[in-house]
Each structure stands twice: as C-alpha cells, then as structure tokens.
Design a protein around this motif. Structure first.
Motif, short mmCIF file in Angstrom:
data_model
loop_
_atom_site.label_atom_id
_atom_site.label_comp_id
_atom_site.label_asym_id
_atom_site.label_seq_id
_atom_site.Cartn_x
_atom_site.Cartn_y
_atom_site.Cartn_z
N SER A 28 -16.43 41.62 -13.52
CA SER A 28 -18.30 40.68 -13.59
C SER A 28 -18.54 40.28 -14.98
CB SER A 28 -19.05 42.02 -13.41
OG SER A 28 -18.83 42.27 -11.78
N ALA A 29 -18.03 40.72 -15.64
CA ALA A 29 -18.48 39.80 -17.34
C ALA A 29 -18.79 38.54 -17.19
CB ALA A 29 -18.16 40.85 -18.40
N ILE A 30 -17.05 38.03 -17.17
CA ILE A 30 -16.41 36.58 -17.00
C ILE A 30 -17.16 35.68 -16.05
CG2 ILE A 30 -14.31 35.91 -16.43
CD1 ILE A 30 -12.60 38.37 -17.48
N TRP A 31 -17.38 36.62 -14.34
CA TRP A 31 -18.18 35.95 -13.85
C TRP A 31 -20.50 35.46 -13.76
CZ3 TRP A 31 -17.56 32.06 -10.80
CH2 TRP A 31 -18.71 31.89 -9.96
N GLU A 32 -20.41 36.55 -15.25
CA GLU A 32 -22.01 36.31 -15.04
C GLU A 32 -21.62 34.97 -16.41
OE1 GLU A 32 -23.33 40.22 -16.46
OE2 GLU A 32 -23.24 41.15 -13.94
N ASP A 52 -11.03 30.53 -15.81
CA ASP A 52 -10.50 32.26 -16.52
C ASP A 52 -11.22 33.00 -15.80
OD1 ASP A 52 -10.87 30.06 -19.01
OD2 ASP A 52 -13.17 30.74 -19.51
N LEU A 53 -12.27 32.74 -14.26
CA LEU A 53 -11.93 33.62 -13.77
C LEU A 53 -10.50 34.63 -13.23
CD1 LEU A 53 -13.81 35.91 -11.92
CD2 LEU A 53 -14.59 34.10 -10.48
N PHE A 54 -10.18 33.22 -12.46
CA PHE A 54 -8.86 33.31 -11.75
C PHE A 54 -8.05 33.94 -12.83
CE2 PHE A 54 -11.60 31.35 -8.55
CZ PHE A 54 -11.08 31.63 -7.52
N GLN A 55 -7.67 33.23 -13.67
CA GLN A 55 -6.97 34.19 -14.99
C GLN A 55 -6.81 35.48 -15.13
OE1 GLN A 55 -4.17 32.93 -16.42
NE2 GLN A 55 -4.35 35.53 -17.45
#
Length: 185
Positions: A28-32, A52-55
C-alpha cells in the motif's frame, strides 16, 4: 495445479490471507507513492506504468504463490487497479471478461474490440479464455459497498454466452465475493 476443485466447479475461490498485514502495508505504501498527486480510481496498465509495484509483488512472494497454484508457465496479460470508495464508486454490470490486449497483427477471425487507453483489444477465442485465470487482491477491506465481486457460480463453464443466454444466467442468484485486507479471490 493446486487450485481447489470448487474453483473449477464454481468459477472462483477465495484466499483469506494472501498477505500479512505488514505485507499489505508495504504494498500500500509503494502504491500510494505511485499515486502521489493524482486522483486515480482506476487504471488498466499497472504493469507498464508502475514497475516498482510489480517488483514489490515479487518481494512479497506473489509470483511464487501464483506459480504454486497454477504452475510456472503462466504469464501476466493484464493488470488493473480499481479503488471504489463510497464517494467515487461506479456500477459494473455482470459481464464476461472476453477481451485481451494484443500487439502486432490480429488474426482475421478474431473480433476487434474498442481501443482503450491506446491499447488494441480483441475478443479472445474460447481456447484462450478457458486458460485465463484472474487474481483479485484486496489491499483494504472490500465489502458490498466497495465493489465486491458478483459471481454467477458455474457461468464460466459455458463459454462465450450469447445475449439471450446471458439474460437467463443473470436471472440466477449472484454470489457476492467480498474480502478482508490482504485477501484474494
């Protein structure tokens, strides 16, 4: 393949805890961070726009889990994001997911769909559709008012439905699939 038998019978199954609370917070933090400064509630090109999300999905074991369920010969063909909070919700009628993105030459017997977000969509032949699997991940609570998935149990086993057949299926009772934070279906 480790999918439960009811997945094949009903057309879906649920996983009550795909990720721990800590893993959900990390994703969630990466997505935000990816969404910072935007008001996006839906996106059709996650894997292209947000590497970055997929990593991070790799780091929390998503791809290993998928391989343990369906084998390691899978490939990602579509990645969608939908955030359906009460103040920004929209209705999605019952439908079959029949279309996929293609690049290059489209076989003559494939039916072209409408272009969306600069991508070419086609109605996929039955042999492709029957091999597709969809994973819906809940990063937060997903109850009836936040877009819980409505499934007509068994409808997947009948191929592409014509309009009269769709109407008969829609008259059946839907199963509302909701989920807690970190769950999947």
């Amino acid at each position: 393949m480790n999918l439960p038998q009811h997945f094949f019978d009903l057309g879906y199954s649920t996983v009550s805890e795909l990720w721990s609370r800590q893993e959900v917070r990390r994703i969630s933090a990466i997505w935000e961070n990816c969404l910072a400064g935007t008001s996006i509630h839906a996106d059709r090109q996650l894997s292209l726009k947000y590497p970055d999300l997929f990593q991070a999905f790799q780091e929390v074991g998503l791809w290993d889990w998928v391989a343990s369920q369906i084998g390691d010969s899978y490939r990602l063909v579509k990645s969608l994001y939908m955030d359906k909070p009460d103040q920004a919700n929209w209705a999605v009628n019952w439908h079959q997911d029949l279309y996929g993105v293609v690049s290059g030459t489209v076989p003559k017997d494939w039916r072209l769909g409408k272009p969306k977000d600069g991508l070419c969509y086609v109605q996929l032949p039955d042999e492709y559709l029957s091999d597709q699997r969809t994973l819906r991940i809940h990063l937060d609570e997903c109850g009836p008012s936040q877009g819980g998935l409505q499934v007509i149990e068994g409808s997947h086993a009948n191929g592409v439905l014509d309009v009269p057949t769709q109407k008969r299926w829609i008259e059946r009772k839907f199963q509302l699939v909701t989920g807690a934070e970190g769950s999947a279906c």
